[in-house]
Design an enzyme around this catalytic site. Sequence first.
Site, PDB file in Angstrom:
ATOM      1  N   LYS A  20       0.981  -1.427  -0.198  1.00  0.00           N
ATOM      2  CA  LYS A  20       0.119   0.034  -0.089  1.00  0.00           C
ATOM      3  C   LYS A  20       0.737   1.354  -0.172  1.00  0.00           C
ATOM      4  O   LYS A  20       1.991   1.139   0.248  1.00  0.00           O
ATOM      5  CB  LYS A  20      -0.883  -0.047   1.251  1.00  0.00           C
ATOM      6  CG  LYS A  20      -2.176  -1.126   0.894  1.00  0.00           C
ATOM      7  CD  LYS A  20      -3.205  -0.663   1.685  1.00  0.00           C
ATOM      8  CE  LYS A  20      -4.347  -1.685   1.232  1.00  0.00           C
ATOM      9  NZ  LYS A  20      -5.336  -1.923   2.164  1.00  0.00           N
ATOM     10  N   ARG A  28      -4.165 -10.042   4.393  1.00  0.00           N
ATOM     11  CA  ARG A  28      -4.447 -10.095   2.932  1.00  0.00           C
ATOM     12  C   ARG A  28      -3.369  -9.254   2.297  1.00  0.00           C
ATOM     13  O   ARG A  28      -2.985  -8.215   2.178  1.00  0.00           O
ATOM     14  CB  ARG A  28      -5.695  -9.179   2.734  1.00  0.00           C
ATOM     15  CG  ARG A  28      -6.471  -9.085   1.370  1.00  0.00           C
ATOM     16  CD  ARG A  28      -7.427  -8.167   1.177  1.00  0.00           C
ATOM     17  NE  ARG A  28      -7.953  -8.160  -0.253  1.00  0.00           N
ATOM     18  CZ  ARG A  28      -7.479  -7.341  -1.128  1.00  0.00           C
ATOM     19  NH1 ARG A  28      -6.359  -6.489  -0.774  1.00  0.00           N
ATOM     20  NH2 ARG A  28      -8.028  -7.371  -2.225  1.00  0.00           N
TER      21      ARG A  28
HETATM   22  C1  9MG Z   1     -10.256  -5.025  -1.217  1.00  0.00           C
HETATM   23  N1  9MG Z   1      -9.342  -4.562  -0.412  1.00  0.00           N
HETATM   24  C2  9MG Z   1      -8.227  -3.785  -0.476  1.00  0.00           C
HETATM   25  N2  9MG Z   1      -7.711  -3.494   0.408  1.00  0.00           N
HETATM   26  C3  9MG Z   1      -8.266  -3.977   1.591  1.00  0.00           C
HETATM   27  C4  9MG Z   1      -8.192  -4.263   2.950  1.00  0.00           C
HETATM   28  O1  9MG Z   1      -7.108  -3.231   3.588  1.00  0.00           O
HETATM   29  N3  9MG Z   1      -8.861  -4.953   3.690  1.00  0.00           N
HETATM   30  C5  9MG Z   1      -9.994  -5.706   2.988  1.00  0.00           C
HETATM   31  N4  9MG Z   1     -10.744  -6.418   3.815  1.00  0.00           N
HETATM   32  N5  9MG Z   1     -10.170  -5.459   1.697  1.00  0.00           N
HETATM   33  C6  9MG Z   1      -9.315  -4.961   1.006  1.00  0.00           C
END
Ligand code: 9MG
Length: 256
Positions: free
Chosen positions: A203, A237
């Site tokens: 990110k 994730r």
């Molecule tokens: C789809 N998506 C993109 N970033 C995310 C994040 O930080 N958490 C979750 N649950 N979905 C995300």
Amino acid sequence: MGIVNVTPDSFSDGGLCVSPEDALRHALRLIEEGADLVDIGGESTRPGSNPVSVEEELRRILPVVKVLAERNVPVSIDTTKPEVMLAAIGAGAVMINDVNALRAEGALEAVAAGGVAACLMHMQGEPRSMQIQPHYDDVVAEVKEFLRQRLDAALAAGISPEQLIIDPGFGFGKTLDHNIALLRYLECFSDMNVPLLVGLSRKSMLGKITGNEVSDRVHASVAAALIAVAKGAKILRVHDVKATRDALAVYNAVQN
Ligand code: 9MG
């Protein structure tokens, strides 16, 4: 949780899987690398992104969900749309990952009827405009209060507590300082008594901290993932499954 974006425009891997065949191949690779489940998305949620139609989202994701479900791969669907949730659950998805925390009309009902798990994520604003001057007086308290309210709404809709997961939503309507505060105080979410999912992988907050482009954020992502686990995260994730798995193996070896 390995990330599979079937989109032309996601922030870090947009265009990697434009066809369902590419997405399937990528999902199977992430499982081979050690992912416990894959999160399939057919609409980008990156800052500034525009929505796509239900039809287009389904065209992108359904063939992938069907094949993975046939192979007993646990599939989560990254969507905000109840129609997509219902179709994906029908095709075998076991979890809904909703960056909108089931706030769309019919979303709570879709998950309750489907009997699947759901991740409720915090977002201030909406993807198109969320990074234009996000503001909080106390980001941790406000994110926590939002998640508490969404958990209450989910429980009132008949979703069982065992099916619910929360996520502070790193990068969704948050400045770098907000994101750092959430990571610093992540353990504050532990008393909500549901598993905590975090998405920090590649990110922009990691780009701001390191000065690295998105293609060079693997090390920073793994570092952030380990901090999150040390502070109570139960699901990560991630794009880089093998690197994260290796780091977790080292972490776990000294934990017990
Ligand atoms: C789809 N998506 C993109 N970033 C995310 C994040 O930080 N958490 C979750 N649950 N979905 C995300």
